[in-house]
Design an enzyme around this catalytic site. Structure first.
Site, short mmCIF file in Angstrom:
data_model
loop_
_atom_site.label_atom_id
_atom_site.label_comp_id
_atom_site.label_asym_id
_atom_site.label_seq_id
_atom_site.Cartn_x
_atom_site.Cartn_y
_atom_site.Cartn_z
N ARG A 258 0.99 -1.23 -0.28
CA ARG A 258 0.26 0.30 0.15
C ARG A 258 1.31 1.69 -0.04
NH1 ARG A 258 -5.59 -0.80 1.49
NH2 ARG A 258 -5.94 -2.58 0.22
N ARG B 80 -2.96 6.29 1.67
CA ARG B 80 -4.13 7.49 1.76
C ARG B 80 -2.99 8.29 3.20
NH1 ARG B 80 -9.35 4.57 3.18
NH2 ARG B 80 -8.21 3.17 3.20
N ARG C 2 -6.73 11.60 -5.72
CA ARG C 2 -7.34 10.77 -5.79
C ARG C 2 -8.61 12.00 -5.69
NH1 ARG C 2 -10.66 7.07 -1.26
NH2 ARG C 2 -12.12 8.07 -2.48
N ASP D 170 -6.52 -3.05 -7.84
CA ASP D 170 -7.24 -3.54 -6.40
C ASP D 170 -7.68 -4.86 -6.59
OD1 ASP D 170 -8.47 -2.82 -3.99
OD2 ASP D 170 -9.70 -4.16 -4.58
N TYR E 216 -15.18 -12.12 -0.87
CA TYR E 216 -15.40 -11.35 -0.63
C TYR E 216 -16.36 -11.00 -1.43
CZ TYR E 216 -11.64 -8.34 2.13
OH TYR E 216 -10.58 -8.01 1.85
O1 CP3 Z 1 -0.32 -1.43 -2.74
C1 CP3 Z 1 -0.27 -1.34 -3.16
O2 CP3 Z 1 0.04 0.25 -3.18
C2 CP3 Z 1 -0.74 -1.63 -4.56
C3 CP3 Z 1 -2.43 -1.70 -4.23
C4 CP3 Z 1 -3.10 -1.89 -4.25
C5 CP3 Z 1 -5.00 -2.02 -3.34
N1 CP3 Z 1 -5.04 -2.06 -2.58
C6 CP3 Z 1 -4.78 -0.60 -3.17
C7 CP3 Z 1 -5.97 0.25 -2.58
C8 CP3 Z 1 -3.20 -3.37 -3.73
C9 CP3 Z 1 -1.72 -4.52 -3.84
C10 CP3 Z 1 -4.12 -4.44 -3.28
C11 CP3 Z 1 -5.01 -5.06 -2.20
C12 CP3 Z 1 -6.16 -5.23 -1.60
N2 CP3 Z 1 -6.93 -5.04 -2.03
C13 CP3 Z 1 -6.12 -6.76 -0.99
C14 CP3 Z 1 -5.05 -7.57 -0.69
C15 CP3 Z 1 -3.96 -7.15 0.26
C16 CP3 Z 1 -4.25 -6.91 1.88
O3 CP3 Z 1 -4.81 -5.08 2.08
O4 CP3 Z 1 -4.68 -7.65 2.62
C17 CP3 Z 1 -7.61 -6.71 -0.72
C18 CP3 Z 1 -8.22 -7.50 0.84
C19 CP3 Z 1 -8.18 -5.74 -0.91
C20 CP3 Z 1 -9.66 -4.75 -0.99
C21 CP3 Z 1 -9.57 -3.74 -0.14
N3 CP3 Z 1 -9.35 -2.44 -1.30
C22 CP3 Z 1 -10.36 -3.44 0.91
C23 CP3 Z 1 -10.61 -4.25 1.71
C24 CP3 Z 1 -9.81 -1.70 1.21
C25 CP3 Z 1 -10.93 -0.51 1.87
C26 CP3 Z 1 -9.79 -0.89 3.04
C27 CP3 Z 1 -9.23 0.20 3.58
O5 CP3 Z 1 -8.17 0.09 3.13
O6 CP3 Z 1 -9.91 1.32 2.73
C28 CP3 Z 1 -9.33 -1.51 -0.42
C29 CP3 Z 1 -9.88 0.21 -0.88
C30 CP3 Z 1 -8.04 0.15 -1.20
N4 CP3 Z 1 -7.00 -0.47 -2.03
C31 CP3 Z 1 -6.99 1.28 -1.10
C32 CP3 Z 1 -5.94 1.58 -1.87
C33 CP3 Z 1 -4.52 2.61 -1.64
C34 CP3 Z 1 -7.96 2.05 -0.33
C35 CP3 Z 1 -8.59 3.33 -1.17
C36 CP3 Z 1 -8.87 4.75 -1.11
O7 CP3 Z 1 -8.65 5.62 -1.63
O8 CP3 Z 1 -10.00 4.97 -0.52
#
Ligand code: CP3
Length: 347
Positions: A28, A32, A41, A78, A155
């Site tokens: 990540r 944010r 964003r 994602d 999911y």
């Molecule tokens: O790592 C990185 O920088 C690359 C991008 C990336 C994102 N999600 C961007 C993201 C990667 C590799 C993921 C993987 C992901 N997404 C996983 C597996 C890894 C982990 O964290 O366990 C999972 C389970 C998801 C599903 C997901 N996406 C959830 C549960 C959420 C919401 C939770 C949160 O953090 O708000 C997301 C949103 C998400 N994916 C964000 C980002 C940067 C936040 C979104 C935002 O800008 O509001």
């Protein structure tokens, strides 16, 4: 000119080399906690619009590279784009997380699209990869990724994130044919998706099994190990030489033998296992990645420095890529990331 494996430290570690300074990137890393991410964003609108906008998705991928000089960039996308490409509805509720249409009965599964339809939705992601390969510094490795079938299925079945993956376990116990058909569809889609990322320019791919830890014993073997092995075998057959990182998060003893059982080149560790334990039980089989607790990116200070040094030292005898044990959180202080990198690189 040196070949890629010679000049890129991440590829050297993935090929099994123990480097004097471990290469570093962060899960990540585009997120944010960075003001520049929040600005881009806001420009894109919502999170999914950002994922599907190749110029802006490439921009947020590059931001942490410019700011910190990480050794790898991870494609901004994602894991839930695959269910969406298979026809599930997907949206994000601010402050809560993802929501999807659910898969609870055969008719829900029958309404999904076939695997070869996924590229219609996912083409913009491949465009992002192409832009990144043009724009990344020569020494920076580009990592593509997908969710592991079990994690993606949790999911799709529940329609949201769940603390214990209860609905997915219930389907696995109540209707194993449907559960396994869903896993097979996701596995096949993931192979096509990762292949297309590699064809567009991804140099490494990572398989995120964030909820692997809730599968125990036989279920872990069948639904975490086997799908990862299938994806790895298919990718290796089509794209020899592309390294694969597996991340069976919170697998505990399931980390032991994971390299050999799945064929992955590197096993990513969460921070529930100690680096000393991992050196003895996991790194003996190949490269490991990890595993500083992401809470240190919030709290910083001497504890961050001490723990970072301890991890580097414990894993210095073999191939190691430094990373967090899970994604950095929005409340992290960007200065603490600098401190972590300086500690890894400078001692
Ligand atoms: O790592 C990185 O920088 C690359 C991008 C990336 C994102 N999600 C961007 C993201 C990667 C590799 C993921 C993987 C992901 N997404 C996983 C597996 C890894 C982990 O964290 O366990 C999972 C389970 C998801 C599903 C997901 N996406 C959830 C549960 C959420 C919401 C939770 C949160 O953090 O708000 C997301 C949103 C998400 N994916 C964000 C980002 C940067 C936040 C979104 C935002 O800008 O509001």
């Amino acid at each position: 000119m040196k070949d890629a494996v010679q000049s890129k430290t991440i590829l050297r570690a993935l090929a099994g080399e123990a480097l004097p300074t471990p290469p570093i990137w962060m899960m990540r890393q585009a997120g944010r906690y960075l003001p520049e991410y929040k600005a881009t964003r806001a420009q894109a609108g919502d999170f999914l619009s950002l994922c599907y906008n190749p110029e802006l998705a490439a921009e947020v991928t590059l931001q942490p590279i410019r700011r910190y000089g990480f050794d790898a960039a991870i494609l901004f996308a994602d894991i839930l784009l695959v269910p969406q490409a298979l026809g599930a509805d997907l949206w994000f509720v601010t402050g809560e997380g993802p929501r999807l249409s659910t898969i609870t009965q055969q008719s829900d599964f029958d309404a999904l699209k076939p695997v070869d339809a996924i590229h219609d939705t996912l083409n913009p992601i491949y465009e992002t990869v192409k832009i990144l390969r043009r724009e990344l510094p020569e020494e920076t490795t580009l990592i593509g990724f997908a969710g592991a079938p079990w994690t993606v299925a949790t999911y799709m079945i529940a329609g949201q994130g769940t603390p214990d993956q209860g609905p997915a376990h219930a389907l696995r116990e109540g209707n194993v044919e449907l559960f396994e058909a869903l896993l097979a569809r996701i596995t096949a889609a993931t192979i096509e998706y990762l292949s297309a990322q590699i064809e567009a320019g991804a140099e490494v791919v990572k398989i995120f099994d964030s909820w692997a830890g809730s599968l125990k014993g036989d279920a872990f073997e069948k639904y975490a190990v086997v799908p990862c092995a299938e994806i790895t075998a298919a990718i290796k057959a089509r794209h020899p030489g592309i390294p694969i990182i597996g991340f069976p998060r919170e697998a505990g003893d399931g980390y032991i033998g994971f390299h050999a059982k799945t064929g992955v080149d590197c096993v990513a560790l969460d921070n529930s296992v100690s680096a000393d334990w991992a050196a003895k039980h996991v790194q003996v089989d190949g490269c490991v990645q990890g595993n500083l607790a992401s809470s240190h990116m919030v709290t910083g200070g001497q504890a961050l420095v001490d723990e970072t040094r301890a991890i580097v030292k414990a894993l210095s005898g073999g191939p190691h890529i430094f990373n967090l044990g899970h994604g950095i959180t929005p409340d992290a202080d960007p200065e603490n990331v600098t401190l972590m990198i300086e500690t890894v690189r400078g001692g």
